[in-house]
Write a protein that holds these residues in place. Structure first.
Motif, PDB file in Angstrom:
ATOM      1  N   VAL A 143       1.797   9.347  -6.094  1.00 52.75           N
ATOM      2  CA  VAL A 143       2.364  10.691  -5.955  1.00 52.75           C
ATOM      3  C   VAL A 143       3.306  10.991  -7.116  1.00 52.75           C
ATOM      4  N   ILE A 144       4.147  10.031  -7.459  1.00 53.41           N
ATOM      5  CA  ILE A 144       5.090  10.228  -8.557  1.00 53.41           C
ATOM      6  C   ILE A 144       4.355  10.371  -9.885  1.00 53.41           C
ATOM      7  N   PHE A 145       3.329   9.563 -10.090  1.00 54.52           N
ATOM      8  CA  PHE A 145       2.545   9.648 -11.328  1.00 54.52           C
ATOM      9  C   PHE A 145       1.895  11.023 -11.464  1.00 54.52           C
ATOM     10  N   VAL A 146       1.304  11.508 -10.371  1.00 56.32           N
ATOM     11  CA  VAL A 146       0.662  12.827 -10.392  1.00 56.32           C
ATOM     12  C   VAL A 146       1.691  13.921 -10.647  1.00 56.32           C
ATOM     13  N   SER A 147       2.897  13.751 -10.078  1.00 52.33           N
ATOM     14  CA  SER A 147       3.936  14.769 -10.268  1.00 52.33           C
ATOM     15  C   SER A 147       4.295  14.910 -11.746  1.00 52.33           C
ATOM     16  N   TYR A 148       4.295  13.811 -12.475  1.00 54.64           N
ATOM     17  CA  TYR A 148       4.569  13.879 -13.912  1.00 54.64           C
ATOM     18  C   TYR A 148       3.433  14.581 -14.665  1.00 54.64           C
ATOM     19  N   GLN A 149       2.216  14.326 -14.217  1.00 58.13           N
ATOM     20  CA  GLN A 149       1.075  14.932 -14.904  1.00 58.13           C
ATOM     21  C   GLN A 149       1.066  16.451 -14.762  1.00 58.13           C
ATOM     22  N   PHE A 150       1.549  16.923 -13.608  1.00 57.68           N
ATOM     23  CA  PHE A 150       1.540  18.374 -13.359  1.00 57.68           C
ATOM     24  C   PHE A 150       2.910  19.010 -13.597  1.00 57.68           C
ATOM     25  N   GLY A 151       3.887  18.196 -14.029  1.00 54.37           N
ATOM     26  CA  GLY A 151       5.206  18.738 -14.357  1.00 54.37           C
ATOM     27  C   GLY A 151       5.988  19.221 -13.168  1.00 54.37           C
TER      28      GLY A 151
ATOM     29  N   LEU B  47       0.832  -1.205   0.000  1.00 51.60           N
ATOM     30  CA  LEU B  47       0.000   0.000   0.000  1.00 51.60           C
ATOM     31  C   LEU B  47       0.865   1.253   0.000  1.00 51.60           C
ATOM     32  N   LEU B  48       1.932   1.241   0.786  1.00 50.64           N
ATOM     33  CA  LEU B  48       2.821   2.399   0.855  1.00 50.64           C
ATOM     34  C   LEU B  48       3.498   2.640  -0.495  1.00 50.64           C
ATOM     35  N   CYS B  49       3.933   1.568  -1.152  1.00 51.67           N
ATOM     36  CA  CYS B  49       4.515   1.715  -2.487  1.00 51.67           C
ATOM     37  C   CYS B  49       3.481   2.256  -3.472  1.00 51.67           C
ATOM     38  N   ALA B  50       2.243   1.807  -3.341  1.00 51.71           N
ATOM     39  CA  ALA B  50       1.182   2.284  -4.232  1.00 51.71           C
ATOM     40  C   ALA B  50       0.940   3.781  -4.045  1.00 51.71           C
TER      41      ALA B  50
END
Length: 530
Positions: A521-529, A513-516
């Motif tokens: 968070v990392i995926f969202v960071s890419y989406q918002f640059g 769950l923690l890795c998920a």
């Protein structure tokens, strides 16, 4: 190396066999490890085209590499038996009561802060094998003690051990400019700080239940922020010493906190172990400093050797290693040849520090009259009896990971995930680091194994590599909580060998769950640059 869906599913078989036998069938670690090894060999031969000679070399590498782990287990068990034989654990329990009558804070001091301190200077499972017996001596149930130490050491698995895993990561990737390096450090330490804070709250809950969390929330948050922010700031200055410096400050701070009026009230553990008769007859006059003697010497030895480059380099020049030839599978996967594979420097190995501390402790306790006649025989016999089954399990697990790695199974597993997920790969990037540590029981090995892979995926997807590199080593740190070999160290020294599946079942979902969450968070960071 090209892959197909059949090969990818085949790589899952040894891991699934291991998990099913541990979690579902309740097999012991030694039996499950040997079964996992057998299946990894069959997959290597029939699916990946690994020749018998190649597989034999991989098993030999695993056996050699496992020696480093076994050399930690045996002397750690000797320290435990020396302390038990002398009656030191009863004295430690009484001494912790004088530090604070709040037993939950006692557990936080030992299982979170002191274990983190040990991870900062030694690593290689030492925090688990030292911390678990201490907690048991303080009245914590053996299973709970293992869970607490696994949680307490996790966040230090990147910058602890004097930054060894971090060095392993940056040695595999291109971080040539200071800006990229600093961004990688900030990403990594921010996530590790969260791991540490969650671990502190979970440890408070394991020790004191929901009341333990509520009562100690402010203390945990204070120490967690100090350690997280402190590691971030120090890592930007000196990655090698950042974890050690911060946990040293935390160790001093928690003893100051224990003197506050708030912690002068007696608080019992939520689910304590049954009281057992301790060998206190010969140790009734022992003081707390004497009781901690082996552990104090362990700290002094490790600090003096590891922080002094002259001493470290001098003692580290004597190394033992084996030579291995390179091989190629029928599918074209090549392994390197080694003139000196996994060199072992015995004089600066954690096992040497543990053994020397155990010997000093035994000599001191014998001179002070705390160990009775025949004590050395009982100590060695008990230590050896506990070491043998755990050694079998460690050899099986390590050999299994080497067979999978050497014949391309681990690489195919990771590449398959990247190829299928494509643009959503960042969601799964921490799981690659977790997989590496689960297989090797080392964040250092995980970073060496998959650090370059994470960079290649970033290049393929044309995205910033920094978050993926941070995800790699943070996932590896989380993986240390569920690494079977590390769990074996805990169950062996806690006297519950065979319950490895129970331990994994209690932490597996939380680790995933923690890795998920970090992946999201990392995926969202890419989406918002970001």
């Amino acid at each position: 190396m090209s892959i197909n869906i059949g090969q990818w599913f085949a790589t899952l078989v040894p891991i699934l066999v291991l998990l099913v036998l541990l979690l579902r069938c309740k097999w012991g670690g030694d039996e499950a490890a040997l079964a996992g090894l057998l299946f990894s060999i069959l997959i290597a031969y029939f699916v990946f085209g690994g020749g018998i000679d190649m597989i034999a070399l991989a098993v030999a590498k695993g056996m050699w590499y496992s020696l480093s782990i076994i050399l930690v287990v045996f002397p750690a068990l000797i320290i435990y038996e020396v302390s038990r034989e002398s009656g030191a654990f009863a004295v430690i329990r009484a001494g912790m009561q004088r530090f604070t009558p709040d037993k939950v804070l006692q557990v936080l001091a030992v299982g979170w802060i002191f274990v983190g301190f040990l991870q900062g200077i030694t690593g290689f499972g030492v925090p688990v094998v030292v911390g678990a017996p201490l907690l048991i001596g303080m009245g914590v149930k053996p299973l709970t003690a293992v869970l607490i130490t696994l949680l307490g050491q996790a966040w230090g698995n990147t910058f602890g051990t004097l930054g060894l895993a971090w060095d392993g990561l940056i040695s595999q990737v291109d971080i040539s400019d200071s800006l990229t390096m600093n961004r990688a450090i900030i990403w990594t330490t921010a996530m590790l700080g969260i791991v540490n804070l969650i671990a502190g709250l979970l440890i408070a809950g394991l020790a004191g239940g929901s009341r333990g969390v509520r009562r100690n929330a402010v203390t945990v948050i204070l120490l967690g922020v100090l350690q997280g922010a402190g590691q971030m700031g120090m890592a930007l200055l000196n990655p090698m010493l950042c974890n050690f410096v911060v946990v040293s400050l935390s160790l001093g701070l928690i003893f100051v906190i224990g003197r506050l009026d708030y912690y002068r009230q007696p608080v019992e553990l939520f689910d304590p172990a049954e009281e057992k008769a301790e060998n206190t007859a010969v140790g009734s006059k022992m003081n707390i400093q004497q009781a901690f003697m082996p552990y104090l010497f362990l700290i002094v030895i490790a600090v003096v050797v590891l922080l002094n480059n002259s001493i470290k380099d001098y003692l580290g020049q004597w190394k033992l290693s084996l030579a291995f030839a390179g091989k190629t599978t029928a599918l074209g996967f090549e392994t390197h040849s080694y003139s000196a594979y996994a060199p072992l420097a015995p004089l600066i190995h954690s096992g040497a520090f543990l053994l020397l501390a155990a010997i000093i402790g035994y000599i001191c306790y014998t001179r002070w009259g705390y160990i009775q006649a025949g004590g050395i025989t009982r100590i060695l016999k008990n230590s050896l009896n506990k070491t043998i089954p755990s050694a079998i399990a460690v050899i099986g697990l390590t050999a299994m990971s080497k067979v999978m790695d050497e014949t391309g199974q681990t690489t195919v597993l990771a590449q398959g995930v990247a190829a299928v997920t494509g643009g959503i790969y960042p969601l799964l990037s921490p799981f690659i680091g977790l997989l590496g540590t689960f297989m090797t029981s080392s964040n250092l090995s995980s970073n060496i194994l998959f650090g370059g892979f994470q960079q290649k995926v970033a290049l393929m997807l044309q995205i910033d590599k920094v978050p993926l590199l941070a995800a790699q080593t943070v996932g590896g740190a989380i993986g240390s909580i569920i690494a079977p070999s590390k769990i074996l160290l805990g169950t062996a020294t806690a006297g519950i060998l065979g319950q490895e599946g129970v331990v994994i079942s209690k932490v597996l979902v939380g680790a995933l769950l923690l890795c998920a969450i970090f992946g999201a968070v990392i995926f969202v960071s890419y989406q918002f640059g970001w």
